[in-house]
Design a protein around this motif. Structure first.
Motif, PDB file in Angstrom:
ATOM      1  N   ALA A  39       0.821  -1.218   0.000  1.00 33.46           N
ATOM      2  CA  ALA A  39       0.000   0.000   0.000  1.00 33.46           C
ATOM      3  C   ALA A  39       0.854   1.267   0.000  1.00 33.46           C
ATOM      4  O   ALA A  39       0.494   2.268  -0.624  1.00 33.46           O
ATOM      5  N   ALA A  40       1.973   1.244   0.668  1.00 33.55           N
ATOM      6  CA  ALA A  40       2.831   2.429   0.768  1.00 33.55           C
ATOM      7  C   ALA A  40       3.517   2.784  -0.554  1.00 33.55           C
ATOM      8  O   ALA A  40       4.109   3.862  -0.673  1.00 33.55           O
ATOM      9  N   ALA A  41       3.434   1.926  -1.554  1.00 35.38           N
ATOM     10  CA  ALA A  41       4.106   2.184  -2.824  1.00 35.38           C
ATOM     11  C   ALA A  41       3.451   3.311  -3.621  1.00 35.38           C
ATOM     12  O   ALA A  41       4.082   3.919  -4.474  1.00 35.38           O
ATOM     13  N   PHE A  42       2.186   3.599  -3.338  1.00 39.09           N
ATOM     14  CA  PHE A  42       1.451   4.635  -4.059  1.00 39.09           C
ATOM     15  C   PHE A  42       0.931   5.679  -3.083  1.00 39.09           C
ATOM     16  O   PHE A  42       0.417   5.328  -2.013  1.00 39.09           O
ATOM     17  N   ALA A  43       1.024   6.940  -3.466  1.00 36.87           N
ATOM     18  CA  ALA A  43       0.544   8.041  -2.620  1.00 36.87           C
ATOM     19  C   ALA A  43      -0.961   7.963  -2.417  1.00 36.87           C
ATOM     20  O   ALA A  43      -1.466   8.288  -1.348  1.00 36.87           O
ATOM     21  N   ASP A  44      -1.685   7.522  -3.448  1.00 36.52           N
ATOM     22  CA  ASP A  44      -3.138   7.336  -3.346  1.00 36.52           C
ATOM     23  C   ASP A  44      -3.565   6.283  -4.364  1.00 36.52           C
ATOM     24  O   ASP A  44      -2.768   5.909  -5.235  1.00 36.52           O
ATOM     25  N   PRO A  45      -4.800   5.791  -4.266  1.00 38.36           N
ATOM     26  CA  PRO A  45      -5.237   4.685  -5.134  1.00 38.36           C
ATOM     27  C   PRO A  45      -5.222   4.986  -6.636  1.00 38.36           C
ATOM     28  O   PRO A  45      -5.255   4.081  -7.445  1.00 38.36           O
ATOM     29  N   LEU A  49       1.390   4.732 -11.961  1.00 33.67           N
ATOM     30  CA  LEU A  49       2.337   3.635 -11.814  1.00 33.67           C
ATOM     31  C   LEU A  49       3.526   3.999 -12.699  1.00 33.67           C
ATOM     32  O   LEU A  49       3.372   4.180 -13.909  1.00 33.67           O
ATOM     33  N   VAL A  50       4.683   4.173 -12.093  1.00 36.83           N
ATOM     34  CA  VAL A  50       5.869   4.581 -12.828  1.00 36.83           C
ATOM     35  C   VAL A  50       6.516   3.340 -13.441  1.00 36.83           C
ATOM     36  O   VAL A  50       7.009   2.462 -12.725  1.00 36.83           O
ATOM     37  N   LEU A  51       6.481   3.273 -14.761  1.00 38.72           N
ATOM     38  CA  LEU A  51       7.071   2.171 -15.519  1.00 38.72           C
ATOM     39  C   LEU A  51       8.308   2.701 -16.212  1.00 38.72           C
ATOM     40  O   LEU A  51       8.220   3.596 -17.058  1.00 38.72           O
ATOM     41  N   CYS A  52       9.454   2.171 -15.841  1.00 40.70           N
ATOM     42  CA  CYS A  52      10.728   2.621 -16.397  1.00 40.70           C
ATOM     43  C   CYS A  52      11.227   1.622 -17.428  1.00 40.70           C
ATOM     44  O   CYS A  52      11.045   0.409 -17.268  1.00 40.70           O
ATOM     45  N   LEU A  53      11.842   2.151 -18.462  1.00 36.50           N
ATOM     46  CA  LEU A  53      12.394   1.354 -19.550  1.00 36.50           C
ATOM     47  C   LEU A  53      13.878   1.656 -19.639  1.00 36.50           C
ATOM     48  O   LEU A  53      14.276   2.822 -19.728  1.00 36.50           O
ATOM     49  N   LEU A  54      14.685   0.606 -19.614  1.00 35.69           N
ATOM     50  CA  LEU A  54      16.130   0.770 -19.608  1.00 35.69           C
ATOM     51  C   LEU A  54      16.757  -0.061 -20.714  1.00 35.69           C
ATOM     52  O   LEU A  54      16.538  -1.270 -20.785  1.00 35.69           O
ATOM     53  N   GLY A  55      17.521   0.599 -21.578  1.00 28.48           N
ATOM     54  CA  GLY A  55      18.290  -0.130 -22.573  1.00 28.48           C
ATOM     55  C   GLY A  55      17.850   0.104 -23.998  1.00 28.48           C
ATOM     56  O   GLY A  55      16.795   0.668 -24.279  1.00 28.48           O
ATOM     57  N   ARG A  68      -1.549   4.313 -21.618  1.00 27.19           N
ATOM     58  CA  ARG A  68      -2.182   3.110 -21.065  1.00 27.19           C
ATOM     59  C   ARG A  68      -2.298   3.247 -19.556  1.00 27.19           C
ATOM     60  O   ARG A  68      -1.733   4.151 -18.942  1.00 27.19           O
ATOM     61  N   SER A  69      -3.013   2.313 -18.949  1.00 27.00           N
ATOM     62  CA  SER A  69      -3.124   2.316 -17.491  1.00 27.00           C
ATOM     63  C   SER A  69      -3.079   0.881 -16.986  1.00 27.00           C
ATOM     64  O   SER A  69      -3.374  -0.063 -17.710  1.00 27.00           O
ATOM     65  N   ALA A  70      -2.700   0.768 -15.730  1.00 30.28           N
ATOM     66  CA  ALA A  70      -2.683  -0.521 -15.037  1.00 30.28           C
ATOM     67  C   ALA A  70      -3.758  -0.425 -13.962  1.00 30.28           C
ATOM     68  O   ALA A  70      -3.519   0.118 -12.885  1.00 30.28           O
ATOM     69  N   GLY A  71      -4.941  -0.874 -14.286  1.00 25.65           N
ATOM     70  CA  GLY A  71      -6.066  -0.716 -13.370  1.00 25.65           C
ATOM     71  C   GLY A  71      -6.380   0.757 -13.208  1.00 25.65           C
ATOM     72  O   GLY A  71      -6.517   1.489 -14.178  1.00 25.65           O
ATOM     73  N   ALA A  72      -6.464   1.219 -11.957  1.00 28.61           N
ATOM     74  CA  ALA A  72      -6.765   2.624 -11.676  1.00 28.61           C
ATOM     75  C   ALA A  72      -5.551   3.521 -11.814  1.00 28.61           C
ATOM     76  O   ALA A  72      -5.663   4.740 -11.691  1.00 28.61           O
ATOM     77  N   HIS A  73      -4.386   2.942 -12.077  1.00 30.27           N
ATOM     78  CA  HIS A  73      -3.146   3.713 -12.148  1.00 30.27           C
ATOM     79  C   HIS A  73      -2.765   4.016 -13.600  1.00 30.27           C
ATOM     80  O   HIS A  73      -2.433   3.097 -14.351  1.00 30.27           O
TER      81      HIS A  73
END
Length: 172
Positions: A39-45, A49-55, A68-73
């Protein structure tokens, strides 16, 4: 289920004709949708969602995931030049081009709630959580459940059931 999220409903034959970045993007998106963070990973519901791409080769994947979204994020995409910034991510895709640095990066993230996804040999052995791989001409995936649990993340059992191999999850 997993690979068809970005495309309109299609059959397996249609999926094989999709470009590799589009297929990988669909998998990555669904991994974020079927993972759970503390639960602590997100400030609110509804926080992004921070998706990082490397390379190398991640720009095409990023284009597929735009808006795009991942559920409500909603997804907030970030391209990383180096892995040091990865702790600010909820999920991190590491391309095969980063193989020489992946073990050190994954070691730094070991106890953090960052879903790590890659596509190189040894990714799970280096501590990665989900590895995309080519099997009989199709993209499949394997899961390191030990690494996922150690980070405090959870994966929906349906994802585990679709994996080619699950490390730390008993026999498949």
């Amino acid at each position: 289920m997993l690979a068809l999220a970005l495309a309109a409903p299609a059959g397996a034959d249609d999926l094989a004709a999709l470009p590799e970045p589009q297929i990988k993007a669909a998998y990555i998106l669904n991994f974020t949708r079927y993972a759970s963070w503390p639960a602590a990973a997100f400030a609110d519901p509804r926080a992004p969602l921070v998706l990082c791409l490397l390379g190398q080769g991640t720009a095409d994947i990023g284009r597929e995931l735009h808006s795009r979204s991942a559920g409500a994020h909603p997804l907030e995409l970030r391209s990383l030049a180096r892995g040091e910034d990865a702790a600010a991510c909820h999920a991190l895709y590491i391309s095969a081009a980063e193989k020489p640095r992946q073990a050190a990066l994954l070691a730094r993230l070991r106890d953090q709630a960052v879903l790590t996804i890659g596509d190189s040999a040894g990714f799970l052995n280096d501590g990665g959580m989900i590895n995309l791989m080519l099997v009989d001409g199709s993209i499949r995936f394997e899961v390191n459940l030990n690494a996922t649990k150690q980070s405090g993340l959870g994966l929906n059992p349906r994802v585990l059931g679709l994996a080619e191999r699950v490390v730390g999850g008993g026999a498949k």
